[in-house]
Design an enzyme around this catalytic site. Structure first.
Site, PDB file in Angstrom:
ATOM      1  N   ASP A   6      61.527  21.242  75.845  1.00  0.00           N
ATOM      2  CA  ASP A   6      61.979  22.202  76.853  1.00  0.00           C
ATOM      3  C   ASP A   6      62.692  23.260  76.122  1.00  0.00           C
ATOM      4  O   ASP A   6      63.497  22.892  74.934  1.00  0.00           O
ATOM      5  CB  ASP A   6      62.584  21.732  77.927  1.00  0.00           C
ATOM      6  CG  ASP A   6      62.658  22.351  79.138  1.00  0.00           C
ATOM      7  OD1 ASP A   6      61.930  23.434  79.122  1.00  0.00           O
ATOM      8  OD2 ASP A   6      63.342  22.206  80.125  1.00  0.00           O
ATOM      9  N   ASN A  53      52.551  22.273  85.512  1.00  0.00           N
ATOM     10  CA  ASN A  53      52.791  23.246  84.783  1.00  0.00           C
ATOM     11  C   ASN A  53      51.372  24.222  84.991  1.00  0.00           C
ATOM     12  O   ASN A  53      51.480  25.560  84.609  1.00  0.00           O
ATOM     13  CB  ASN A  53      52.767  23.026  83.448  1.00  0.00           C
ATOM     14  CG  ASN A  53      54.133  22.632  82.738  1.00  0.00           C
ATOM     15  OD1 ASN A  53      54.068  21.696  81.957  1.00  0.00           O
ATOM     16  ND2 ASN A  53      55.184  23.150  83.381  1.00  0.00           N
TER      17      ASN A  53
HETATM   18  C1  IPE Z   1      58.816  19.546  81.903  1.00  0.00           C
HETATM   19  O1  IPE Z   1      59.231  21.031  81.357  1.00  0.00           O
HETATM   20  C2  IPE Z   1      57.301  19.666  81.223  1.00  0.00           C
HETATM   21  C3  IPE Z   1      56.966  19.678  79.716  1.00  0.00           C
HETATM   22  C4  IPE Z   1      58.201  19.776  78.911  1.00  0.00           C
HETATM   23  C5  IPE Z   1      55.778  19.833  79.618  1.00  0.00           C
HETATM   24  P1  IPE Z   1      59.447  22.091  82.561  1.00  0.00           P
HETATM   25  O2  IPE Z   1      59.922  23.154  82.152  1.00  0.00           O
HETATM   26  O3  IPE Z   1      58.053  22.318  83.132  1.00  0.00           O
HETATM   27  O4  IPE Z   1      60.200  21.295  83.676  1.00  0.00           O
HETATM   28  P2  IPE Z   1      60.996  21.923  84.969  1.00  0.00           P
HETATM   29  O5  IPE Z   1      59.982  22.826  85.606  1.00  0.00           O
HETATM   30  O6  IPE Z   1      62.185  22.868  84.250  1.00  0.00           O
HETATM   31  O7  IPE Z   1      61.513  20.818  85.587  1.00  0.00           O
HETATM   32  C1  IPE Z   2      58.664  23.783  77.536  1.00  0.00           C
HETATM   33  O1  IPE Z   2      59.125  25.209  77.476  1.00  0.00           O
HETATM   34  C2  IPE Z   2      56.994  24.061  77.218  1.00  0.00           C
HETATM   35  C3  IPE Z   2      56.285  23.519  78.587  1.00  0.00           C
HETATM   36  C4  IPE Z   2      56.592  23.210  79.681  1.00  0.00           C
HETATM   37  C5  IPE Z   2      54.881  23.656  78.258  1.00  0.00           C
HETATM   38  P1  IPE Z   2      59.143  25.961  78.689  1.00  0.00           P
HETATM   39  O2  IPE Z   2      58.174  26.729  78.727  1.00  0.00           O
HETATM   40  O3  IPE Z   2      59.483  25.150  79.738  1.00  0.00           O
HETATM   41  O4  IPE Z   2      60.634  26.715  78.390  1.00  0.00           O
HETATM   42  P2  IPE Z   2      61.643  27.380  79.254  1.00  0.00           P
HETATM   43  O5  IPE Z   2      62.079  26.155  80.303  1.00  0.00           O
HETATM   44  O6  IPE Z   2      61.037  28.282  80.087  1.00  0.00           O
HETATM   45  O7  IPE Z   2      62.592  27.936  78.468  1.00  0.00           O
HETATM   46 MG    MG Z   3      61.082  24.547  80.805  1.00  0.00          MG
END
Ligand code: IPE
Ligand code: IPE
Ligand code: MG
Length: 247
Positions: A18, A66
């Site tokens: 994340d 997602n």
């Molecule tokens: C969790 O991250 C899913 C992945 C790392 C693929 P998100 O960024 O989607 O999770 P939330 O929405 O902050 O809970």
């Molecule tokens: C994790 O990084 C990757 C996926 C969930 C695909 P994020 O895209 O969630 O990054 P933040 O949380 O917006 O920083």
């Molecule tokens: Mg995220």
């Protein structure tokens, strides 16, 4: 399965990657640039895991939730995934890494599905190292899918309801052939599971780090493993029982 209190090196580490978006925003870059750098971090983590001696590594790459992101980000992520799989197949074969996925991958774009099939087939015979990508994964969907398959097996007479147990039911989860994660790491300072391995993580140790995923390197993985090594896994026993070697 590791026994209570044992094993300094976790057999199976699962990571909620994340912080790609925030990494990009801090630099005034588009979110997709963060994801691009995230792919580099995946390569680093995979190599580091083998160097440390972690046999199973599972990475949460795309959740069932997602899909709700802006279409251009979802499209960009799918493109990156294709690019990554194309590049990585030779590396998996060279390093003897078995590649698998967990999640509803039948809903991924056709190009991705084809590459997943090829990569899985080409690495099927490897046994030393295991790399698992969670794609279109959600623990609640996994349970729903498993319950449906289990019910169908009961209706077909291949499962008996009288034998119902966790051991029996868990054979219908995506993770049927995988050991439970010993350690679950989440980057970027968030302290939630976001629908990841809710059942398999029942006795996992958790490490939350503020490091954003694109910045996560070998030293960060080693630090999490060291932290894991300082934990005492009790599985319901008392600390005294663990010391005396009771199971
Ligand atoms: C969790 O991250 C899913 C992945 C790392 C693929 P998100 O960024 O989607 O999770 P939330 O929405 O902050 O809970
Ligand atoms: C994790 O990084 C990757 C996926 C969930 C695909 P994020 O895209 O969630 O990054 P933040 O949380 O917006 O920083
Ligand atoms: Mg995220």
């Amino acid at each position: 399965m590791s026994s209570p209190g044992s094993a300094r090196i976790p057999q199976h580490v699962a990571i909620i990657m994340d912080g790609n978006g925030r990494w990009a925003r801090q630099r005034g870059l588009p979110r997709l640039e963060g994801h691009r750098r995230g792919v580099e971090a995946v390569r680093t983590a995979m190599n580091a895991a083998r160097e440390i001696g972690i046999r199973y590594i599972t990475l949460y790459a795309f959740s069932v939730e997602n899909w709700k992101r802006p279409a251009d980000e979802v499209g960009g992520l799918m493109g990156l995934l294709e690019y990554y799989l194309r590049q990585e197949l030779a590396t998996f074969v060279r390093d003897g890494v078995r590649f698998r996925t967990i999640g509803r991958t039948d809903h991924m774009p056709a190009g991705v599905r084809q590459l997943l099939r090829e990569t899985e087939a080409a690495t099927r015979h490897f046994t030393a190292w295991h790399f698992i990508l969670a794609l279109n994964y959600g623990a609640r969907s996994e349970v729903a899918d498993a319950a449906r398959a289990y019910a169908a097996a009961v209706a077909a007479g291949t499962e008996q309801l009288t034998d119902s147990s966790w051991e029996q039911f868990s054979r219908y989860l995506y993770t049927a052939d995988l050991p439970d994660p010993d350690l679950i790491i989440r980057t970027s300072g968030e302290t939630r599971l976001s629908n990841f391995l809710l059942l398999q993580g029942a006795y996992a140790e958790f490490v939350f780090t503020p490091v954003l995923w694109p910045d996560f390197g070998k030293a960060d993985l080693q630090a999490a493993v060291d932290e894991y090594g300082r934990r005492e896994r009790r599985y319901g026993l008392t600390a005294e029982q663990i010391k005396s070697g009771a199971q």
